[in-house]
Scaffold this motif. Structure first.
Motif, PDB file in Angstrom:
ATOM      1  N   ARG A 157       7.558  -3.146  16.880  1.00 17.14           N
ATOM      2  CA  ARG A 157       6.503  -4.033  17.356  1.00 17.14           C
ATOM      3  C   ARG A 157       5.204  -3.938  16.555  1.00 17.14           C
ATOM      4  N   ALA A 158       5.305  -3.525  15.309  1.00 17.09           N
ATOM      5  CA  ALA A 158       4.111  -3.414  14.455  1.00 17.09           C
ATOM      6  C   ALA A 158       4.396  -4.046  13.098  1.00 17.09           C
ATOM      7  N   TYR A 159       3.551  -5.003  12.703  1.00 13.07           N
ATOM      8  CA  TYR A 159       3.729  -5.748  11.464  1.00 13.07           C
ATOM      9  C   TYR A 159       2.398  -5.837  10.738  1.00 13.07           C
ATOM     10  N   VAL A 160       2.462  -6.027   9.429  1.00 14.35           N
ATOM     11  CA  VAL A 160       1.259  -6.269   8.642  1.00 14.35           C
ATOM     12  C   VAL A 160       1.497  -7.540   7.822  1.00 14.35           C
ATOM     13  N   VAL A 161       0.496  -8.421   7.803  1.00 12.74           N
ATOM     14  CA  VAL A 161       0.566  -9.680   7.062  1.00 12.74           C
ATOM     15  C   VAL A 161      -0.446  -9.583   5.927  1.00 12.74           C
ATOM     16  N   ARG A 162       0.003  -9.897   4.693  1.00 15.02           N
ATOM     17  CA  ARG A 162      -0.893  -9.841   3.536  1.00 15.02           C
ATOM     18  C   ARG A 162      -0.792 -11.121   2.737  1.00 15.02           C
ATOM     19  N   VAL A 163      -1.947 -11.547   2.186  1.00 15.46           N
ATOM     20  CA  VAL A 163      -1.987 -12.691   1.280  1.00 15.46           C
ATOM     21  C   VAL A 163      -1.586 -12.186  -0.096  1.00 15.46           C
ATOM     22  N   CYS A 164      -0.695 -12.922  -0.760  1.00 16.18           N
ATOM     23  CA  CYS A 164      -0.178 -12.512  -2.071  1.00 16.18           C
ATOM     24  C   CYS A 164      -0.754 -13.411  -3.155  1.00 16.18           C
ATOM     25  N   ASP A 165      -1.320 -12.808  -4.147  1.00 17.12           N
ATOM     26  CA  ASP A 165      -1.821 -13.543  -5.312  1.00 17.12           C
ATOM     27  C   ASP A 165      -0.947 -13.225  -6.524  1.00 17.12           C
ATOM     28  N   GLY A 166       0.339 -13.198  -6.326  1.00  7.90           N
ATOM     29  CA  GLY A 166       1.261 -12.832  -7.400  1.00  7.90           C
ATOM     30  C   GLY A 166       2.061 -11.618  -6.978  1.00  7.90           C
ATOM     31  N   ASP A 167       1.832 -10.496  -7.663  1.00 10.51           N
ATOM     32  CA  ASP A 167       2.548  -9.261  -7.335  1.00 10.51           C
ATOM     33  C   ASP A 167       2.142  -8.749  -5.960  1.00 10.51           C
ATOM     34  N   VAL A 168       3.106  -8.219  -5.234  1.00 15.29           N
ATOM     35  CA  VAL A 168       2.844  -7.642  -3.923  1.00 15.29           C
ATOM     36  C   VAL A 168       2.892  -6.123  -4.078  1.00 15.29           C
ATOM     37  N   PRO A 169       1.736  -5.456  -3.948  1.00 15.89           N
ATOM     38  CA  PRO A 169       1.739  -4.000  -4.087  1.00 15.89           C
ATOM     39  C   PRO A 169       2.463  -3.329  -2.926  1.00 15.89           C
ATOM     40  N   GLU A 170       2.910  -2.122  -3.158  1.00 17.88           N
ATOM     41  CA  GLU A 170       3.521  -1.337  -2.088  1.00 17.88           C
ATOM     42  C   GLU A 170       2.491  -1.146  -0.979  1.00 17.88           C
ATOM     43  N   LEU A 171       2.940  -1.055   0.254  1.00 19.98           N
ATOM     44  CA  LEU A 171       2.015  -0.837   1.358  1.00 19.98           C
ATOM     45  C   LEU A 171       1.203   0.437   1.166  1.00 19.98           C
ATOM     46  N   SER A 172       1.799   1.455   0.587  1.00 15.00           N
ATOM     47  CA  SER A 172       1.086   2.718   0.377  1.00 15.00           C
ATOM     48  C   SER A 172      -0.077   2.564  -0.599  1.00 15.00           C
ATOM     49  N   GLU A 173      -0.107   1.471  -1.367  1.00 20.86           N
ATOM     50  CA  GLU A 173      -1.199   1.213  -2.303  1.00 20.86           C
ATOM     51  C   GLU A 173      -2.286   0.336  -1.694  1.00 20.86           C
ATOM     52  N   CYS A 174      -2.094  -0.140  -0.490  1.00 22.69           N
ATOM     53  CA  CYS A 174      -3.036  -1.019   0.193  1.00 22.69           C
ATOM     54  C   CYS A 174      -4.201  -0.185   0.738  1.00 22.69           C
ATOM     55  N   ASP A 175      -5.438  -0.597   0.425  1.00 23.30           N
ATOM     56  CA  ASP A 175      -6.626   0.158   0.829  1.00 23.30           C
ATOM     57  C   ASP A 175      -6.674   0.428   2.332  1.00 23.30           C
ATOM     58  N   VAL A 176      -6.355  -0.564   3.133  1.00 27.78           N
ATOM     59  CA  VAL A 176      -6.423  -0.402   4.588  1.00 27.78           C
ATOM     60  C   VAL A 176      -5.406   0.626   5.060  1.00 27.78           C
ATOM     61  N   ILE A 177      -4.215   0.580   4.522  1.00 30.17           N
ATOM     62  CA  ILE A 177      -3.171   1.541   4.904  1.00 30.17           C
ATOM     63  C   ILE A 177      -3.591   2.951   4.496  1.00 30.17           C
ATOM     64  N   GLN A 178      -4.146   3.108   3.290  1.00 32.97           N
ATOM     65  CA  GLN A 178      -4.615   4.416   2.832  1.00 32.97           C
ATOM     66  C   GLN A 178      -5.720   4.954   3.741  1.00 32.97           C
ATOM     67  N   ARG A 179      -6.642   4.075   4.152  1.00 29.56           N
ATOM     68  CA  ARG A 179      -7.730   4.500   5.037  1.00 29.56           C
ATOM     69  C   ARG A 179      -7.191   4.959   6.383  1.00 29.56           C
TER      70      ARG A 179
END
Length: 84
Positions: free
Chosen positions: A45-67
């Motif tokens: 029951r947990a999802y993350v939606v991201r806007v893609c401007d080409g390459d989709v980085p790994e979730l572990s590289e996403c600033d919000v996830i790291q924070r």
């Protein structure tokens, strides 16, 4: 709160317009711009939606996830127990 809707056998949920405006995803007419999005399942029951401007980085590289991960580490003691 958004309601899960049905569309062609998949679930559909809308993103509030004020969120789209904040991220520059609305055109001059006030309509959502064409954008490509990716949805990742984080867990039950947990999802993350991201806007893609080409390459989709790994979730572990996403600033919000790291924070969020860093906040979790700070909240845990050496035994992995939270201070609650």
């Amino acid at each position: 709160m958004q309601k899960l809707q049905h569309r062609s056998g998949s679930g559909l949920v809308t993103i509030p317009k004020q969120f789209l405006e904040r991220d520059g995803l609305v055109d001059e007419a006030g309509e959502p711009d064409d954008a490509h999005l990716t949805v990742d399942r984080l867990g039950e029951r947990a999802y993350v939606v991201r806007v893609c401007d080409g390459d989709v980085p790994e979730l572990s590289e996403c600033d919000v996830i790291q924070r969020l991960a860093a906040e979790r580490i700070v909240d845990e003691d050496v035994f992995g127990q939270t201070g609650e």
